[in-house]
Write a protein that holds these residues in place. Sequence first.
Motif, PDB file in Angstrom:
ATOM      1  N   GLN A 172     -27.797  25.606  23.367  1.00  0.00           N
ATOM      2  CA  GLN A 172     -27.333  25.644  24.750  1.00  0.00           C
ATOM      3  C   GLN A 172     -26.933  27.047  25.158  1.00  0.00           C
ATOM      4  O   GLN A 172     -27.135  27.457  26.302  1.00  0.00           O
ATOM      5  CB  GLN A 172     -26.151  24.689  24.926  1.00  0.00           C
ATOM      6  CG  GLN A 172     -25.704  24.522  26.375  1.00  0.00           C
ATOM      7  CD  GLN A 172     -26.759  23.841  27.218  1.00  0.00           C
ATOM      8  OE1 GLN A 172     -27.148  22.714  26.943  1.00  0.00           O
ATOM      9  NE2 GLN A 172     -27.237  24.534  28.244  1.00  0.00           N
ATOM     10  N   LEU A 173     -26.339  27.816  24.205  1.00  0.00           N
ATOM     11  CA  LEU A 173     -25.931  29.180  24.530  1.00  0.00           C
ATOM     12  C   LEU A 173     -27.136  30.072  24.791  1.00  0.00           C
ATOM     13  O   LEU A 173     -27.066  31.014  25.579  1.00  0.00           O
ATOM     14  CB  LEU A 173     -25.086  29.755  23.396  1.00  0.00           C
ATOM     15  CG  LEU A 173     -23.561  29.645  23.545  1.00  0.00           C
ATOM     16  CD1 LEU A 173     -23.064  30.450  24.719  1.00  0.00           C
ATOM     17  CD2 LEU A 173     -23.120  28.207  23.648  1.00  0.00           C
ATOM     18  N   PHE A 174     -28.247  29.806  24.116  1.00  0.00           N
ATOM     19  CA  PHE A 174     -29.458  30.591  24.361  1.00  0.00           C
ATOM     20  C   PHE A 174     -30.088  30.235  25.710  1.00  0.00           C
ATOM     21  O   PHE A 174     -30.691  31.086  26.361  1.00  0.00           O
ATOM     22  CB  PHE A 174     -30.476  30.350  23.233  1.00  0.00           C
ATOM     23  CG  PHE A 174     -30.052  30.900  21.899  1.00  0.00           C
ATOM     24  CD1 PHE A 174     -30.135  32.257  21.637  1.00  0.00           C
ATOM     25  CD2 PHE A 174     -29.560  30.059  20.920  1.00  0.00           C
ATOM     26  CE1 PHE A 174     -29.737  32.764  20.415  1.00  0.00           C
ATOM     27  CE2 PHE A 174     -29.160  30.564  19.691  1.00  0.00           C
ATOM     28  CZ  PHE A 174     -29.251  31.916  19.445  1.00  0.00           C
ATOM     29  N   LYS A 184     -19.799  31.063  16.312  1.00  0.00           N
ATOM     30  CA  LYS A 184     -18.354  31.236  16.458  1.00  0.00           C
ATOM     31  C   LYS A 184     -17.894  30.800  17.845  1.00  0.00           C
ATOM     32  O   LYS A 184     -16.847  30.144  17.987  1.00  0.00           O
ATOM     33  CB  LYS A 184     -17.995  32.702  16.214  1.00  0.00           C
ATOM     34  CG  LYS A 184     -16.506  32.998  16.217  1.00  0.00           C
ATOM     35  CD  LYS A 184     -16.245  34.451  15.863  1.00  0.00           C
ATOM     36  CE  LYS A 184     -14.758  34.751  15.836  1.00  0.00           C
ATOM     37  NZ  LYS A 184     -14.482  36.177  15.489  1.00  0.00           N
ATOM     38  N   LEU A 185     -18.675  31.145  18.873  1.00  0.00           N
ATOM     39  CA  LEU A 185     -18.289  30.787  20.236  1.00  0.00           C
ATOM     40  C   LEU A 185     -18.334  29.279  20.436  1.00  0.00           C
ATOM     41  O   LEU A 185     -17.433  28.705  21.061  1.00  0.00           O
ATOM     42  CB  LEU A 185     -19.218  31.483  21.240  1.00  0.00           C
ATOM     43  CG  LEU A 185     -18.958  31.190  22.721  1.00  0.00           C
ATOM     44  CD1 LEU A 185     -17.541  31.589  23.109  1.00  0.00           C
ATOM     45  CD2 LEU A 185     -19.975  31.924  23.593  1.00  0.00           C
ATOM     46  N   VAL A 186     -19.358  28.625  19.911  1.00  0.00           N
ATOM     47  CA  VAL A 186     -19.454  27.171  20.023  1.00  0.00           C
ATOM     48  C   VAL A 186     -18.235  26.508  19.377  1.00  0.00           C
ATOM     49  O   VAL A 186     -17.669  25.549  19.909  1.00  0.00           O
ATOM     50  CB  VAL A 186     -20.758  26.669  19.376  1.00  0.00           C
ATOM     51  CG1 VAL A 186     -20.734  25.156  19.213  1.00  0.00           C
ATOM     52  CG2 VAL A 186     -21.961  27.082  20.225  1.00  0.00           C
ATOM     53  N   GLY A 238     -12.470  21.154  23.863  1.00  0.00           N
ATOM     54  CA  GLY A 238     -12.800  19.797  23.447  1.00  0.00           C
ATOM     55  C   GLY A 238     -14.196  19.368  23.802  1.00  0.00           C
ATOM     56  O   GLY A 238     -14.454  18.180  24.004  1.00  0.00           O
ATOM     57  N   ALA A 239     -15.128  20.336  23.906  1.00  0.00           N
ATOM     58  CA  ALA A 239     -16.501  20.026  24.283  1.00  0.00           C
ATOM     59  C   ALA A 239     -17.450  20.348  23.144  1.00  0.00           C
ATOM     60  O   ALA A 239     -17.325  21.385  22.498  1.00  0.00           O
ATOM     61  CB  ALA A 239     -16.898  20.814  25.531  1.00  0.00           C
ATOM     62  N   GLU A 240     -18.403  19.449  22.899  1.00  0.00           N
ATOM     63  CA  GLU A 240     -19.417  19.669  21.886  1.00  0.00           C
ATOM     64  C   GLU A 240     -20.657  20.267  22.549  1.00  0.00           C
ATOM     65  O   GLU A 240     -21.180  19.704  23.510  1.00  0.00           O
ATOM     66  CB  GLU A 240     -19.779  18.359  21.192  1.00  0.00           C
ATOM     67  CG  GLU A 240     -18.700  17.820  20.277  1.00  0.00           C
ATOM     68  CD  GLU A 240     -18.609  18.596  18.976  1.00  0.00           C
ATOM     69  OE1 GLU A 240     -19.446  19.487  18.762  1.00  0.00           O
ATOM     70  OE2 GLU A 240     -17.678  18.327  18.198  1.00  0.00           O
ATOM     71  N   LEU A 241     -21.111  21.393  22.029  1.00  0.00           N
ATOM     72  CA  LEU A 241     -22.307  22.046  22.561  1.00  0.00           C
ATOM     73  C   LEU A 241     -23.294  22.286  21.434  1.00  0.00           C
ATOM     74  O   LEU A 241     -22.908  22.770  20.366  1.00  0.00           O
ATOM     75  CB  LEU A 241     -21.954  23.394  23.200  1.00  0.00           C
ATOM     76  CG  LEU A 241     -21.305  23.405  24.582  1.00  0.00           C
ATOM     77  CD1 LEU A 241     -20.922  24.842  24.940  1.00  0.00           C
ATOM     78  CD2 LEU A 241     -22.266  22.858  25.624  1.00  0.00           C
TER      79      LEU A 241
END
Length: 280
Positions: free
Chosen positions: A116-118, A99-101, A109-112
């Motif tokens: 990356q969050l981990f 959900k955060l991504v 406007g950024a693709e992650l």
Amino acid sequence: GTDTTTADLAAHTAAHLPAYMIPSHFITLDQLPLTPNGKLDRNALPTPDYNQHTSEGRAPRTPHEEALCTLFADVLGTDTVTIDDDFFHLGGHSLLVTKLVSRIRTSLGAELPIRQLFETPTVAALSAVLGNDTAPSRPTVTAVDPRPARIPLSYAQQRLWFLNRFEGPSATYNIPVALRLTGALDQEALRQALADVVTRHESLRTVFAEDADGAYQIVREPADARPDLHVIETGPEEVEERLRDAARRGFDLSAASGELPFRVTLFEVGDGEHVLLLLL
């Protein structure tokens, strides 16, 4: 059967699980709540209050970090997040990561990648990643202009077209939505609203044609694609069966049939009682 303290449990968990799987909160209970059958009553377990976390983290230093802190707090359902707070220590988990991504993609406007969050679970670390341009910006979606005279079918449309040709009109892929309407109903306003929806969504006025080169799309003009509102009088005892029958009626997707892939039926059940069936 052993006397284990909360600290012992936390230490044991941390030693045997990856960091992102370690519970963010432990709650000590005098006893576990049980159902009358002696099983664990999960609904009676207390919910951790993530808003009570105490953090000495730093406040946002840039508008970019402030935006990320706001997104973190919204997704986690907490009041405030500092740039040093760990997403997972505040109750984050894999579903909330997704959900955060998505929120970051929409807002910044950024693709992650999800991983990356981990790897960088704090606003400070994530902001540094975004600032280093390691996350590509989401490309702007633009329409092809001018539109080609012959629009090929998408893969999903090809499948629908083939099955429609092979089996004939079928209800296999019908999507029904039934809404109960209570009170005075302005049918003309309803017709206008349906026409507005079809105007804004081309897929609801797209049919298939065929020539020597195969099948292709025809997107009808809004003025030629106003959906018909079929009004049927029925009683409360019959409406469910009639809804079922209407939802099972297949579509002829060919342009020659003149039928749209969107059908609307209004059942008048009684005084001030209607059921609206939207069938895609």
